[in-house]
Design a protein around this motif. Structure first.
Motif, PDB file in Angstrom:
ATOM      1  N   ALA A  96     -11.844   0.411  -0.017  1.00 15.84           N
ATOM      2  CA  ALA A  96     -12.133  -0.013   1.338  1.00 15.84           C
ATOM      3  C   ALA A  96     -13.439   0.304   1.817  1.00 15.84           C
TER       4      ALA A  96
ATOM      5  N   HIS B  15      -4.801   4.427   6.236  1.00 16.79           N
ATOM      6  CA  HIS B  15      -3.711   4.733   5.589  1.00 16.79           C
ATOM      7  C   HIS B  15      -3.829   5.420   4.292  1.00 16.79           C
ATOM      8  N   ALA B  16      -4.970   5.127   3.523  1.00 13.20           N
ATOM      9  CA  ALA B  16      -5.092   5.854   2.247  1.00 13.20           C
ATOM     10  C   ALA B  16      -5.599   7.258   2.578  1.00 13.20           C
ATOM     11  N   PHE B  17      -6.398   7.243   3.591  1.00 15.60           N
ATOM     12  CA  PHE B  17      -6.906   8.787   4.060  1.00 15.60           C
ATOM     13  C   PHE B  17      -5.829   9.815   4.136  1.00 15.60           C
TER      14      PHE B  17
ATOM     15  N   PHE C 238      -2.959   9.749   2.690  1.00 13.11           N
ATOM     16  CA  PHE C 238      -2.373  10.195   1.198  1.00 13.11           C
ATOM     17  C   PHE C 238      -3.543  11.054   0.743  1.00 13.11           C
TER      18      PHE C 238
ATOM     19  N   MET D 173     -11.676   5.216   2.045  1.00 14.60           N
ATOM     20  CA  MET D 173     -13.254   4.828   2.383  1.00 14.60           C
ATOM     21  C   MET D 173     -14.244   5.324   1.457  1.00 14.60           C
TER      22      MET D 173
ATOM     23  N   ALA E  66      -8.099   1.949   5.505  1.00 12.21           N
ATOM     24  CA  ALA E  66      -8.751   3.018   4.963  1.00 12.21           C
ATOM     25  C   ALA E  66      -8.103   4.335   5.692  1.00 12.21           C
TER      26      ALA E  66
ATOM     27  N   HIS F 122       0.711  -1.309   0.029  1.00 10.30           N
ATOM     28  CA  HIS F 122      -0.070  -0.139   0.071  1.00 10.30           C
ATOM     29  C   HIS F 122       0.834   1.487  -0.128  1.00 10.30           C
TER      30      HIS F 122
END
Lengths: 298, 298
Positions: free
Chosen positions: A158, B122-124, B126, A154, B120, A122
């Motif tokens: 996800a 983790h992606a948030f 970025f 989100m 989520a 990731h």
């Protein structure tokens, strides 16, 4: 070149290129991190259709983007896809033992290593697309990160996976199943096309038709997945099938029936191809890809 | 303002600010993703010392960066920290039941939701730092993403966590334990300082002293963690203690003994503060933070 030949060539080429780039970018270190990188390589190299990198590079090609630049972005989006499969397969999620015809990461290694290998892939995706040596233009880097972050988070993948878990306990209607799939698989397929357009420096207002193309093939892809899950062969798929049915989840097949589902997928592919009408033969690969999405057998 | 008052004010302020920004940025949607966002909020709001956002904003302040801009980057790095705690606490990892004095995410929700909430967040992180509405300068956005991605990935936090798992089976020497901790906790603390310098538009060659500061407090932080784990109170810590000892893992305390470990941590703090010698009282908060790292009781 005939469309089928064009596509099979492109699929074979992208598979080899993605494999060799993962191989080059993930050297195994001579320290206690070795197991982590081995697990990342095990999951990332030598499996999967590489649909997202192909979508990305084929879109970028429309705008004359250098293939090797597009390929790097393709490897980044594939890293996100691979991480999501590793976490999806975990015992607490779908509890799958096989993926791409070999044991899943938590089976071949262990659960903790699988969680970490997913997490590291990731982060790796963002390391790639934020690297100034790979993408010299800072505006492009920032746009790629935003497109990928949103598709993974989100409000994308996800979020869709959460809805998919809830789907085991609640009976979703067609509208909710469509929304679930648009997030779970559609968002990342859409990001592949979006990232190709970003590399091509197409302004956001010029991406409407491409987004339509991506949305249509995303849904067609999922309907076909549901059909293959319903009727397919486990050996060809390289993974367990008919788990949604056993879990009592609503799918496009359970909601439409197989016949109407097939018609719906074909209609979406026709619509996806219609979105490409302004392009000439430079979009033939994207057209062949749209057809492949419903014609594939695994 | 006396240093202690300065720090306690700053800690209280950043805790409130980080909480309210997570609250504003993570509204619970009215659909099946609600459970995911609730789990993210449960983990992200109302706990933790917020050391990384404070380090980031205090560094940014040296260069006159607007506080609210720095705070947004601080929330991004805290999102990465929180995601790593959620995954670290999972049964297949450290198997912890309590965190910040309340049940861990997989205990309060379930394992699948915990995996997804971590992913989520983790992606948030970025999504935040790649957002042009939050950080208008594309070069800054791209630099922030690269610093954070590298700190989180296989050559940073995730790599350190893998080493930490291997440490249960192998007896690491001081050099390897130091490397493990520099990756596992040091990389993200270093990224906090680095991201503050990026926002301050300090060129990479001007960041050497700040990096020294971050490296020293990172190690001092970990040695103190090991001391607190060895001697601390579970109620004050809000989590289970002495698990490393039970698992037979080498720590700074097992390698040095508590007395020398304490001296080493203090020496590192003095050295960290010496790296700030070129700064006047505008660096008092960073100095107070360095002292706090070894003086805290949890």
């Amino acid at each position: 070149m005939p469309a089928k030949l064009l596509l099979s060539d492109a699929l074979a080429r992208i598979a080899a290129d993605v494999d060799s780039m993962f191989d080059a970018m993930l050297p195994v270190p001579d320290d206690a991190r070795a197991r982590l990188i081995e697990a990342m390589r095990y999951a990332a190299i030598g499996g999967g259709k590489r649909l997202r990198p192909l979508l990305l590079t084929a879109t970028a090609e429309l705008y004359g983007v250098d293939f090797s630049t597009a390929l790097r972005a393709g490897v980044a989006i594939e890293a996100i896809h691979v991480y999501s499969l590793i976490h999806d397969d975990l015992p607490c999620m779908d509890d799958d033992d096989m993926r791409h015809g070999k044991p899943t990461v938590h089976r071949a290694f262990d659960e903790a290593t699988a969680v970490l290998a997913g997490d590291a892939l990731h982060a790796f995706a963002f390391e790639i697309i934020a690297d100034p040596d790979l993408f010299p233009d800072p505006f492009t880097r920032a746009e790629l990160v935003l497109a990928l972050g949103r598709a993974a988070g989100m409000n994308g993948m996800a979020g869709g996976q959460m809805m998919d878990i809830v789907a085991e306990d609640e009976s979703f209607d067609l509208r909710t199943v469509t929304r679930l799939q648009q997030l779970k698989t559609g968002a990342l397929l859409g990001a592949a096309v979006e990232m190709g357009a970003i590399l091509g420096r197409l302004p956001p207002e010029g991406r409407t038709l491409l987004r339509g193309y991506a949305r249509d093939i995303g849904l067609a892809f999922q309907i076909t997945d549901d059909l293959l899950d319903h009727e397919g062969d486990e050996a060809a798929a390289g993974k367990a099938l008919r788990k949604d049915q056993a879990a009592g989840k609503q799918t496009f097949v359970s909601l439409f029936g197989p016949e109407r589902a097939r018609q719906q997928a074909q209609m979406l592919v026709d619509q996806a191809i219609a979105h490409l009408a302004q392009h000439g033969q430079e979009a033939d690969l994207l057209r062949a890809l749209a057809r492949y999405v419903v014609e594939r057998d695994h």
